[in-house]
Structure formats: C-alpha cells, structure tokens
Design an enzyme around this catalytic site. Structure first.
Site, PDB file in Angstrom:
ATOM      1  N   ASP A 113      14.025  61.382  51.330  1.00  0.00           N
ATOM      2  CA  ASP A 113      14.859  62.294  50.526  1.00  0.00           C
ATOM      3  C   ASP A 113      14.643  63.781  50.812  1.00  0.00           C
ATOM      4  OD1 ASP A 113      15.413  59.835  49.449  1.00  0.00           O
ATOM      5  OD2 ASP A 113      14.514  60.221  47.499  1.00  0.00           O
ATOM      6  N   LYS A 174      20.572  55.903  48.717  1.00  0.00           N
ATOM      7  CA  LYS A 174      19.996  55.089  47.648  1.00  0.00           C
ATOM      8  C   LYS A 174      20.172  55.795  46.309  1.00  0.00           C
ATOM      9  CE  LYS A 174      15.209  56.832  48.134  1.00  0.00           C
ATOM     10  NZ  LYS A 174      14.969  57.412  46.804  1.00  0.00           N
ATOM     11  N   CYS A 207       9.710  59.365  43.982  1.00  0.00           N
ATOM     12  CA  CYS A 207      10.129  58.479  45.070  1.00  0.00           C
ATOM     13  C   CYS A 207       8.980  58.139  46.021  1.00  0.00           C
ATOM     14  CB  CYS A 207      11.289  59.098  45.841  1.00  0.00           C
ATOM     15  SG  CYS A 207      12.777  59.294  44.824  1.00  0.00           S
TER      16      CYS A 207
END
Length: 290
Positions: A113, A174, A207
């Site tokens: 990310d 995602k 994450c």
C-alpha cells in the site's frame, strides 16, 4: 491421483501446510503420529522439524479449523492442516527462535500500500519510498519475486510513481487490511520452496501487522523492513513493531536484507547490490522510534 482414491481401507485427506494443500490418503484408523508422518512425507523439505506443531481438523459445524481432538483417528474424508507454534506451550515465556536466514530462491518481497494518497499523512513517507526503491531494485537484480498491494486504489490512488513495479509477480487491489488474500496465496503456491517474506510499506500497525501475523500463521518467516515501514502515528508504529518482534517476526533493515541475500563478496550480483547501498539509507525520524 491414485493415492487419493486409494482402496477400501484408505480414507482421502486434504493435507495443508503454509500456503500449500495436497490431496492424499491414509489408512482408516490413522492417529496423530501417522498423520504427522504423512505431513512430513509430503512437506518434509519445507518443515523445520525442530519447531513445535499442532494438527488441526476442519470442522463443518464451526466453519473453521479446530485443534485435533485427543485420541482422534481418521474414519472419513476430511481436511487437515499443520500449524507451527510460535510459542512453547509448556513455558509460554520462552519464544521459539527463528534463524532468519535469507536466500533469493526461497524469498518473496511484499510491498504493501505505498500509494499516492498516503503521502501527506504517513510520517517520513519520502524516506520509506526512498528505501523501497532500493528494495525493488535489489529484488529485480537478484530475481526475487515481488507482490504489491494497493488499498482501495479507486479512492486512495495507485502505487507512487517513484516505485518501479516492472516485473512484479502480482499487483492487486484490496479492501482487506491484510495482503494475504486468495490470489496472493495462489501466487505464493507457485514459488517452490518458499520460506521467507520480506515485508515493507504502510501502515505498520494495520496492514503490515495483519499481513505479518497471517503469514506466520501459515508457517512462513517474516522480515519487516524497519526503514521502509511507517504509520501516521509514531506511537502506533513503535508498539506494532514491538508486538511483532515478540511473536518471532524479524525486524530488520534494507541494507541488512540485501547483503544477507547475496551473502558473499564473490556473489555474481554483489557489485550491483553494493552500488545500491553505497549511499546510506535515510537516517530519518524513524531511527529513534524503532
């Protein structure tokens, strides 16, 4: 597949370990010891026999895996998985030590990310991008597979342009915080002998943390790059890294990982890796918060 079908005295069983699953069969009445032997015969080259494990059975009643009941024997078709324990259950204060050895053929890089919309919010984002560039370049030189996630890219944008994703094995969107999704597990299953994941990106306490915990739950060793992971809050980052280190996850640096992957000055790619690390990684405000 003859082993799966077996004869009337054998029962089909799906044996799962880490990201892998293989159908086979065992004699009816097989208990714990025989099942462990079967796991070793299938996955022996990937299992560290010095670690402690638990065998779990998939329960249709609960819709998830449960620890194998005491005295269990195989009587019908079922699904089993082998889970490495991170802690010694007799002495919970003693953590099983992982050696942390890395080799290009058994390692994959996870870039989590690193997206444009995070730029103004994440502490020292420019620094972790700079280190991420070094890691991606090293991965290409050494032939280490790269998997890249993007959290809700429709709203948060794509991976920053500074990071060259050329040759990535998988780039996927995602909404789940963890990177461990079915398409990732399928990609990992294509890497023979996979043992280690090098993980970096944002956010450390969300994450990165959830991805790392999912990966060690699947028997993989995780190395988090401290100089290429951050959060909006330095307190969140600090406590996440402390928690992850206590679970046996290795907290390390980009230079350490790149040099560990070549391991020898005589490695044919050493000079190229040396060129990457000639300039030291940024000594940003992350340094005092690890």
């Amino acid at each position: 597949m003859a082993d799966v079908q077996g004869n009337n005295n054998h029962v089909p069983v799906l044996f799962s370990y880490s990201v892998f699953s293989r159908p086979s069969s065992v004699p009816a009445g097989s208990g714990h010891e025989l099942l462990i032997q079967k796991f070793l015969s299938i996955y022996g080259h990937q299992i560290d026999v010095h670690r402690k494990f638990v065998v779990q059975l998939f329960s249709d009643e609960w819709g998830q895996y449960v620890d194998l009941p005491k005295g269990f024997v195989i009587s019908e078709k079922c699904k089993l998985r082998l889970i490495p324990l991170q802690m010694d259950q007799t002495f919970p204060c003693l953590q099983i030590t992982t050696l942390g050895n890395l080799s290009p053929s058994t390692t994959v890089f996870f870039c989590c990310d690193m997206q444009e919309r995070f730029r103004p919010a994440i502490k020292y984002f420019g620094d972790i991008i700079s280190v991420g560039q070094r890691l991606l370049q090293g991965a290409r030189i050494l032939g280490v597979p790269l998997i890249v996630s993007e959290q809700y890219p429709k709203g948060l944008g794509s991976t920053v342009q500074e990071l060259d994703l050329t040759g990535a094995k998988l780039v996927f969107p995602k909404t789940k915080f963890s990177m461990v999704l079915p398409e990732v597990e399928a990609a990992l299953a294509e890497i023979p002998g996979l043992r280690s994941v090098v993980l970096f990106g944002v956010e450390t306490h969300v994450c990165i943390q959830q991805t790392a915990l999912d990966l060690i739950g699947r028997g993989l060793e995780v190395h988090i790059i401290a100089d290429s992971t951050s959060s909006r809050s330095m307190m969140d980052r600090m406590f996440a890294l402390e928690r992850l280190a206590r679970t046996g996850i290795i907290i390390t640096t980009s230079e350490s990982v790149l040099l560990q992957l070549v391991s020898d000055k005589e490695h044919p790619k050493f000079k190229e890796i040396q060129n990457i690390i000639k300039a030291s990684a940024p000594e940003s405000g992350l340094l005092s918060k690890v």
